[in-house]
Design an enzyme around this catalytic site. Structure first.
Site, short mmCIF file in Angstrom:
data_model
loop_
_atom_site.label_atom_id
_atom_site.label_comp_id
_atom_site.label_asym_id
_atom_site.label_seq_id
_atom_site.Cartn_x
_atom_site.Cartn_y
_atom_site.Cartn_z
CG ASN A 234 -1.71 1.21 1.46
OD1 ASN A 234 -1.78 2.05 0.57
ND2 ASN A 234 -2.31 1.33 2.63
CG HIS B 89 -5.96 1.88 5.12
ND1 HIS B 89 -5.58 2.83 6.04
CD2 HIS B 89 -4.92 1.02 5.00
CE1 HIS B 89 -4.35 2.54 6.46
NE2 HIS B 89 -3.93 1.46 5.84
CD GLU C 286 -3.16 5.47 6.75
OE1 GLU C 286 -3.11 5.53 5.51
OE2 GLU C 286 -2.26 4.96 7.45
P1 PGA Z 1 2.72 0.23 7.68
O1 PGA Z 1 1.28 0.45 7.00
O2 PGA Z 1 3.27 -1.06 7.10
O3 PGA Z 1 3.52 1.43 7.28
O4 PGA Z 1 2.51 0.13 9.14
C1 PGA Z 1 0.39 -0.61 6.81
C2 PGA Z 1 -0.91 -0.10 6.22
O5 PGA Z 1 -1.41 0.95 6.65
O6 PGA Z 1 -1.49 -0.76 5.34
#
Ligand code: PGA
Length: 258
Positions: free
Chosen positions: A10, A102, A104
């Site tokens: 991602n 997700h 976020e």
């Molecule tokens: P990270 O992100 O590997 O930087 O912790 C994972 C994600 O949000 O899919």
């Protein structure tokens, strides 16, 4: 049971078109020597504006080792939805997977369980694969509501899908406190939650769908965490953020998952 592992990168809001194509090419170069049949399903998710450039890089290579995902897509086909991009549109640009829900997107853009369910339906209707994210906050974990929270996210996301649709979907368990923090969830605990999720899938869609669905772990996955994570009974791969932004660390994760 033999589920094919999935390693998905991602890229979040990173990289211009030329940089994205460069990274896609570098990932393919890292994987060049490996027999395709031995590789996990490898997926990269650039920003919308880089979908075309990355698809072109992947298609020009012709090796078929790396697939492309969009990081989001809207469930309506077209219309007055300023700023949105439909599932048809990301499919047209070459995406075969779409990441939805997700944390976020839930946190900063108000994505709800109901929207995620509508997106999952549309993605499957068009023959793409949804990568459905779920996960708890640190407060929820400390309050002891991790399992109930995640079960409710999964039930909502999969609501109304057929058994076959559930079977081909991918879920990513991403504890929010482990995302981008360098704090990985203990592999046994991640496996426990993922097995719990598989139990919820069994309840809604039956044993065969629960056995087929791939459930990934996400949250600070690195080359030095992947081998232990992949050794667990229910972890079928990883959704990788930060470590997917350079070809050598992403390829090391792919190789570690083999
Ligand atoms: P990270 O992100 O590997 O930087 O912790 C994972 C994600 O949000 O899919």
């Amino acid at each position: 049971m033999s589920r094919r592992p999935v390693i998905a990168g991602n890229w979040k809001m990173h990289k211009l078109q030329s940089e994205s194509a460069e990274l896609a090419n570098a990932v393919m170069k890292e994987l060049k020597e490996i027999d395709k049949a031995l590789l996990p399903e490898v997926v990269i998710a650039p920003v919308f504006t880089s979908l075309y450039a990355v698809n072109k890089a992947l298609t020009d290579c012709g090796c078929g080792k790396v697939k492309m995902a969009a990081q989001n897509a809207y469930f309506e086909t077209q219309g007055a939805f300023t700023g949105e991009v439909s599932v048809e549109m990301v499919k047209d640009a070459g995406a075969e997977y779409v990441i939805i829900g997700h944390s976020e997107r839930r946190q900063y853009f108000g994505e709800t369980d109901e929207m995620i369910n509508k997106k999952a339906k549309k993605i499957l209707e068009l023959g793409l694969v949804p990568i459905i994210c779920c996960g708890e906050t640190l407060e929820q974990r400390e309050a002891g509501v991790t399992d109930s929270h995640i079960a409710s996210q999964i039930k909502a996301a999969l609501s109304g899908l057929s058994e076959a649709e559930v079977a081909k979907s991918i879920i990513a368990y991403e504890p929010i406190w482990a995302i981008g923090t360098g704090k990985t969830c203990d592999a046994d605990e991640a496996n426990r939650v993922i097995a719990m999720i598989r139990g919820v899938v069994k309840e809604i869609a039956g044993a065969s769908a629960a056995d087929s669905i791939r459930i990934l772990y996400g949250g600070s996955v690195k080359p030095n965490t992947i081998v232990e994570q992949m050794s667990k009974s229910d972890i079928d791969g990883a959704l990788v953020g930060g470590a997917s932004l350079t070809a050598d660390s992403f390829a090391a994760i792919v190789k570690g998952a083999m």
